[in-house]
Design a protein around this motif. Structure first.
Motif, PDB file in Angstrom:
ATOM      1  N   VAL A 240     -17.315  28.975  24.135  1.00  0.00           N
ATOM      2  CA  VAL A 240     -16.642  27.897  24.853  1.00  0.00           C
ATOM      3  C   VAL A 240     -16.979  26.591  24.161  1.00  0.00           C
ATOM      4  O   VAL A 240     -18.101  26.407  23.665  1.00  0.00           O
ATOM      5  CB  VAL A 240     -17.093  27.859  26.327  1.00  0.00           C
ATOM      6  N   PHE A 241     -16.021  25.677  24.148  1.00  0.00           N
ATOM      7  CA  PHE A 241     -16.204  24.394  23.471  1.00  0.00           C
ATOM      8  C   PHE A 241     -15.988  23.242  24.427  1.00  0.00           C
ATOM      9  O   PHE A 241     -15.288  23.373  25.434  1.00  0.00           O
ATOM     10  CB  PHE A 241     -15.219  24.272  22.297  1.00  0.00           C
TER      11      PHE A 241
ATOM     12  N   LYS B 116     -18.208  17.720  19.162  1.00  0.00           N
ATOM     13  CA  LYS B 116     -17.706  18.976  19.717  1.00  0.00           C
ATOM     14  C   LYS B 116     -18.897  19.879  19.996  1.00  0.00           C
ATOM     15  O   LYS B 116     -19.625  20.258  19.068  1.00  0.00           O
ATOM     16  CB  LYS B 116     -16.737  19.657  18.757  1.00  0.00           C
ATOM     17  N   LEU B 117     -19.084  20.190  21.254  1.00  0.00           N
ATOM     18  CA  LEU B 117     -20.156  21.087  21.667  1.00  0.00           C
ATOM     19  C   LEU B 117     -19.650  22.521  21.692  1.00  0.00           C
ATOM     20  O   LEU B 117     -18.482  22.777  22.018  1.00  0.00           O
ATOM     21  CB  LEU B 117     -20.670  20.704  23.055  1.00  0.00           C
ATOM     22  N   SER B 118     -20.549  23.443  21.374  1.00  0.00           N
ATOM     23  CA  SER B 118     -20.229  24.857  21.418  1.00  0.00           C
ATOM     24  C   SER B 118     -21.212  25.579  22.324  1.00  0.00           C
ATOM     25  O   SER B 118     -22.376  25.178  22.438  1.00  0.00           O
ATOM     26  CB  SER B 118     -20.304  25.476  20.019  1.00  0.00           C
ATOM     27  N   CYS B 119     -20.742  26.637  22.943  1.00  0.00           N
ATOM     28  CA  CYS B 119     -21.596  27.464  23.803  1.00  0.00           C
ATOM     29  C   CYS B 119     -21.245  28.923  23.519  1.00  0.00           C
ATOM     30  O   CYS B 119     -20.159  29.384  23.881  1.00  0.00           O
ATOM     31  CB  CYS B 119     -21.360  27.127  25.263  1.00  0.00           C
ATOM     32  N   VAL B 120     -22.168  29.614  22.872  1.00  0.00           N
ATOM     33  CA  VAL B 120     -21.961  31.024  22.575  1.00  0.00           C
ATOM     34  C   VAL B 120     -22.482  31.857  23.736  1.00  0.00           C
ATOM     35  O   VAL B 120     -23.639  31.684  24.173  1.00  0.00           O
ATOM     36  CB  VAL B 120     -22.674  31.429  21.278  1.00  0.00           C
ATOM     37  N   VAL B 121     -21.639  32.732  24.244  1.00  0.00           N
ATOM     38  CA  VAL B 121     -21.968  33.581  25.382  1.00  0.00           C
ATOM     39  C   VAL B 121     -22.305  34.987  24.882  1.00  0.00           C
ATOM     40  O   VAL B 121     -21.545  35.573  24.122  1.00  0.00           O
ATOM     41  CB  VAL B 121     -20.792  33.652  26.367  1.00  0.00           C
ATOM     42  N   SER B 122     -23.435  35.506  25.322  1.00  0.00           N
ATOM     43  CA  SER B 122     -23.805  36.876  24.981  1.00  0.00           C
ATOM     44  C   SER B 122     -24.166  37.627  26.249  1.00  0.00           C
ATOM     45  O   SER B 122     -24.589  37.037  27.239  1.00  0.00           O
ATOM     46  CB  SER B 122     -24.973  36.899  23.990  1.00  0.00           C
TER      47      SER B 122
ATOM     48  N   ARG C  14     -22.034  39.307  28.149  1.00  0.00           N
ATOM     49  CA  ARG C  14     -20.866  39.496  29.005  1.00  0.00           C
ATOM     50  C   ARG C  14     -19.664  38.937  28.277  1.00  0.00           C
ATOM     51  O   ARG C  14     -19.742  37.901  27.635  1.00  0.00           O
ATOM     52  CB  ARG C  14     -21.067  38.758  30.339  1.00  0.00           C
ATOM     53  N   ALA C  15     -18.552  39.621  28.403  1.00  0.00           N
ATOM     54  CA  ALA C  15     -17.331  39.107  27.790  1.00  0.00           C
ATOM     55  C   ALA C  15     -16.894  37.830  28.483  1.00  0.00           C
ATOM     56  O   ALA C  15     -17.024  37.687  29.703  1.00  0.00           O
ATOM     57  CB  ALA C  15     -16.222  40.149  27.879  1.00  0.00           C
ATOM     58  N   LEU C  16     -16.359  36.914  27.702  1.00  0.00           N
ATOM     59  CA  LEU C  16     -15.945  35.622  28.236  1.00  0.00           C
ATOM     60  C   LEU C  16     -14.919  35.776  29.353  1.00  0.00           C
ATOM     61  O   LEU C  16     -14.894  34.997  30.310  1.00  0.00           O
ATOM     62  CB  LEU C  16     -15.370  34.781  27.098  1.00  0.00           C
ATOM     63  N   ARG C  17     -14.080  36.781  29.254  1.00  0.00           N
ATOM     64  CA  ARG C  17     -13.049  36.978  30.265  1.00  0.00           C
ATOM     65  C   ARG C  17     -13.643  37.356  31.619  1.00  0.00           C
ATOM     66  O   ARG C  17     -12.975  37.245  32.639  1.00  0.00           O
ATOM     67  CB  ARG C  17     -12.069  38.064  29.817  1.00  0.00           C
TER      68      ARG C  17
ATOM     69  N   ASP D 282     -12.735  30.394  22.722  1.00  0.00           N
ATOM     70  CA  ASP D 282     -12.303  31.351  21.723  1.00  0.00           C
ATOM     71  C   ASP D 282     -12.846  32.708  22.180  1.00  0.00           C
ATOM     72  O   ASP D 282     -14.046  32.994  22.017  1.00  0.00           O
ATOM     73  CB  ASP D 282     -12.852  30.969  20.340  1.00  0.00           C
ATOM     74  N   THR D 283     -11.980  33.526  22.771  1.00  0.00           N
ATOM     75  CA  THR D 283     -12.454  34.793  23.324  1.00  0.00           C
ATOM     76  C   THR D 283     -12.919  35.751  22.237  1.00  0.00           C
ATOM     77  O   THR D 283     -13.812  36.569  22.477  1.00  0.00           O
ATOM     78  CB  THR D 283     -11.359  35.448  24.177  1.00  0.00           C
TER      79      THR D 283
END
Length: 128
Positions: free
Chosen positions: A79-80, A19-25, A27-30, A73-74
């Protein structure tokens, strides 16, 4: 400025899962359209999966349908990519990509040129 940080890659045997994860910083994911791409040495970066614009609908490249699942997961701005039944052809560096703000039409979101932010990549190796 949007920054993406992938994690979760590794070495797994055929038939295994990662399971890969991608943390976004930044900007809001939406406010982003998110996708995953894979690249192998000497090859172009190729599309794996993405969310379509403005919805939770997802699309996948044919070779991973039924085995990979993109999710998000907002609350965690993350993102996974759940990858099951892995085979050696899934080996490569996996990149998280964001288009912010999302502008591309549906037919374009499989192309790298539709994304303006990229993570550093995480290596996935499927080998016995």
């Amino acid at each position: 400025q949007v920054q993406l940080a992938e994690s979760g890659g590794g070495v797994v045997q055929p038939g295994g899962s990662l399971k890969l994860s991608c943390v976004v910083s930044g900007r809001a994911l939406r406010d982003c359209r998110m996708g995953w791409f894979r690249q192998t040495p000497g090859q172009e970066r190729e599309f794996v999966a993405a969310f379509t614009r403005g919805s939770t609908h997802t699309i996948y490249t044919d070779s991973v349908k039924g085995r990979f699942t993109i999710s998000r997961d907002t609350a965690k701005n993350t993102v996974f990519l759940q990858m099951d039944s892995l085979n050696p052809e899934n080996t490569g560096v996996y990149y998280c990509a964001a288009e912010a703000p999302p502008r591309s039409i549906l037919s374009s979101i499989r192309f790298t040129t539709s994304y303006n932010y990229w993570g550093q990549g995480t290596q996935v190796t499927v080998s016995s």
